[in-house]
Design an enzyme around this catalytic site. Sequence first.
Site, PDB file in Angstrom:
ATOM      1  N   ASP A  40       0.824  -1.228   0.000  1.00 20.86           N
ATOM      2  CA  ASP A  40       0.000   0.000   0.000  1.00 20.86           C
ATOM      3  C   ASP A  40       0.853   1.271   0.000  1.00 20.86           C
ATOM      4  O   ASP A  40       0.447   2.306   0.538  1.00 20.86           O
ATOM      5  CB  ASP A  40      -0.944   0.051   1.222  1.00 20.86           C
ATOM      6  CG  ASP A  40      -1.804  -1.184   1.330  1.00 20.86           C
ATOM      7  OD1 ASP A  40      -2.337  -1.590   0.290  1.00 20.86           O
ATOM      8  OD2 ASP A  40      -1.931  -1.727   2.435  1.00 20.86           O
TER       9      ASP A  40
ATOM     10  N   GLY B 154       0.562  14.128  -3.596  1.00 20.52           N
ATOM     11  CA  GLY B 154      -0.892  14.072  -3.722  1.00 20.52           C
ATOM     12  C   GLY B 154      -1.251  12.919  -4.626  1.00 20.52           C
ATOM     13  O   GLY B 154      -0.385  12.401  -5.345  1.00 20.52           O
TER      14      GLY B 154
ATOM     15  N   LYS C 297       3.011  10.194  -0.578  1.00 23.23           N
ATOM     16  CA  LYS C 297       2.171  10.700   0.514  1.00 23.23           C
ATOM     17  C   LYS C 297       2.919  11.642   1.464  1.00 23.23           C
ATOM     18  O   LYS C 297       2.616  11.697   2.655  1.00 23.23           O
ATOM     19  CB  LYS C 297       1.527   9.537   1.268  1.00 23.23           C
ATOM     20  CG  LYS C 297       0.644   8.680   0.359  1.00 23.23           C
ATOM     21  CD  LYS C 297      -0.220   7.706   1.080  1.00 23.23           C
ATOM     22  CE  LYS C 297      -1.647   8.156   1.167  1.00 23.23           C
ATOM     23  NZ  LYS C 297      -2.595   7.114   1.558  1.00 23.23           N
TER      24      LYS C 297
ATOM     25  N   THR D 190       2.950 -12.748   2.304  1.00 22.47           N
ATOM     26  CA  THR D 190       2.135 -13.230   1.207  1.00 22.47           C
ATOM     27  C   THR D 190       2.771 -14.522   0.691  1.00 22.47           C
ATOM     28  O   THR D 190       3.791 -14.976   1.209  1.00 22.47           O
ATOM     29  CB  THR D 190       1.951 -12.148   0.118  1.00 22.47           C
ATOM     30  OG1 THR D 190       0.864 -12.531  -0.726  1.00 22.47           O
ATOM     31  CG2 THR D 190       3.207 -11.927  -0.709  1.00 22.47           C
TER      32      THR D 190
ATOM     33  N   HIS E  37      -4.450  -1.499  -6.147  1.00 24.58           N
ATOM     34  CA  HIS E  37      -3.676  -0.316  -6.515  1.00 24.58           C
ATOM     35  C   HIS E  37      -4.655   0.781  -6.898  1.00 24.58           C
ATOM     36  O   HIS E  37      -5.467   0.590  -7.797  1.00 24.58           O
ATOM     37  CB  HIS E  37      -2.751  -0.610  -7.691  1.00 24.58           C
ATOM     38  CG  HIS E  37      -1.675  -1.596  -7.350  1.00 24.58           C
ATOM     39  ND1 HIS E  37      -0.765  -2.072  -8.260  1.00 24.58           N
ATOM     40  CD2 HIS E  37      -1.358  -2.177  -6.176  1.00 24.58           C
ATOM     41  CE1 HIS E  37       0.054  -2.910  -7.655  1.00 24.58           C
ATOM     42  NE2 HIS E  37      -0.290  -2.998  -6.399  1.00 24.58           N
TER      43      HIS E  37
ATOM     44  N   THR F  67      -6.261 -11.670   3.229  1.00 24.68           N
ATOM     45  CA  THR F  67      -7.406 -10.935   2.675  1.00 24.68           C
ATOM     46  C   THR F  67      -8.555 -11.865   2.295  1.00 24.68           C
ATOM     47  O   THR F  67      -9.555 -11.418   1.749  1.00 24.68           O
ATOM     48  CB  THR F  67      -6.967 -10.149   1.428  1.00 24.68           C
ATOM     49  OG1 THR F  67      -6.333 -11.057   0.542  1.00 24.68           O
ATOM     50  CG2 THR F  67      -6.020  -9.025   1.780  1.00 24.68           C
TER      51      THR F  67
END
Length: 434
Positions: A29, A425, A342, A250, A57, A141
Amino acid sequence: MLNLKFGLRVERGGNCVTCTVVVGAQFGDEGKGRIVDYLAAQANMVVRFQGGNNAGHTVMNQLGTFRLHLVPSGIFYPKVKCVLGAGMVVDPTSLIEEISSLETAGVSTNNLWIDRRAHIVWPYHRLLDGASEAKGELGTTKRGIGPVYGDKASYRGIRMSDLLHSGFLKERLARVLPIKNHEMAYYGLQPFKLEDLLTQAGEWRERLERRIIDSLPIIQQAEARGQRILLEGQLGAMRDLNWGIYPFSTASSPTAGGACEGAGIPPQKITNVIGIVKAYTTAVGGGPFPTELLDKDGRRLQQVGDEYGATTKRPRRCGWLDTVILRYAAALNGFTGIAITKLDVLDSFERAKICTGYTRNGITVNEMPDTVDLGEVKPVYEQWDGWKEPSTTARRWDDLPPNAQAYLRRVESLVNVPIRYISVGPQRENLIAM
Ligand code: GDP
């Protein structure tokens, strides 16, 4: 030979080949989709090399906001060939839904292909994942990813190409299904009927047949023509099956090594490895997370960063940036550059901390500890003054607030890899290329 001016490798014969791997440097992420969407503008081909629809994504562009689960993030450029690589596991129902929703939004998927070697996620994989998660709580998940890779490794997998051979498919399913139904019974689940699965497979074949190909010749042709290939990973180094926080990992390798393996590209063809680094750390699911914040700073990162899973909507655990993890990821992947994403989420913070190392029982820890021990380390922090002004409008390094520059320079020196991109952003234009 390296052509330094363009950062390209010039092969004997004069061809310029750039094969760039984009991988997560943390727990996933990090914003890989956003960076791949940006880089894909210059690419000829984007290949997803591992995983399935267990991660999402998010890409924002002029066509809207898209949460891609299986489709490579290059899909928004009609001239870019997008391949679900041989190392992937594909839930055909989920893929068909994703294709439909892209097409409804006006995105052409004529450039989307699936390597015939990718394995199929069957409904029993999903149910078994959900049932075992209910008992084990590893934080999967529940998309069937662990079970399908398990079947692949134990020769019980069924591949996309098998959809095209109905006799063989029937034989394979007939052999595998009793074992799967036995597992289903262990969890108190109803067995599947062979005929129902074959009917389902027929529907998948009808929708996907024309996209199932051998991707290797296409990739080799692209290489021979000196075209640009992007290899898109999912999740991050700390979730790698071998090198991550097993068993909270994973079932595949989201690293540069995994990229070669899953896409069918020889290691020496890789020219760039870009590690995607969120300006702080987040994780979904279980396992150790040394810099996790359970206080108001953690909640603020979650809110300001909108840290909720793209696939599961689960709130993400949040914490300060951990450069021990980044150095580990850099060593494993051989990052040639990093992209910080970010950064803008930190804009309103009075201070930001960077974890530079760990201690355990008062003793400095120099190597990445094993899973259980990682849960017991204490982070060593440096505190940096915040910048308290928006970074979102910055388009060049010089536009960034001085304290943001200082924070980034410190990260760069701690990780010892140059920063190539800074995302300020979620929109395409919110990016500084260095
Ligand atoms: P991926 O799986 O690595 O592609 O990451 P995700 O898509 O799960 O998470 C990244 C999220 O952050 C998405 O919602 C993006 O739109 C968003 N995002 C990416 N880069 C930035 C950024 O620089 N600033 C902000 N505010 N959001 C970003």
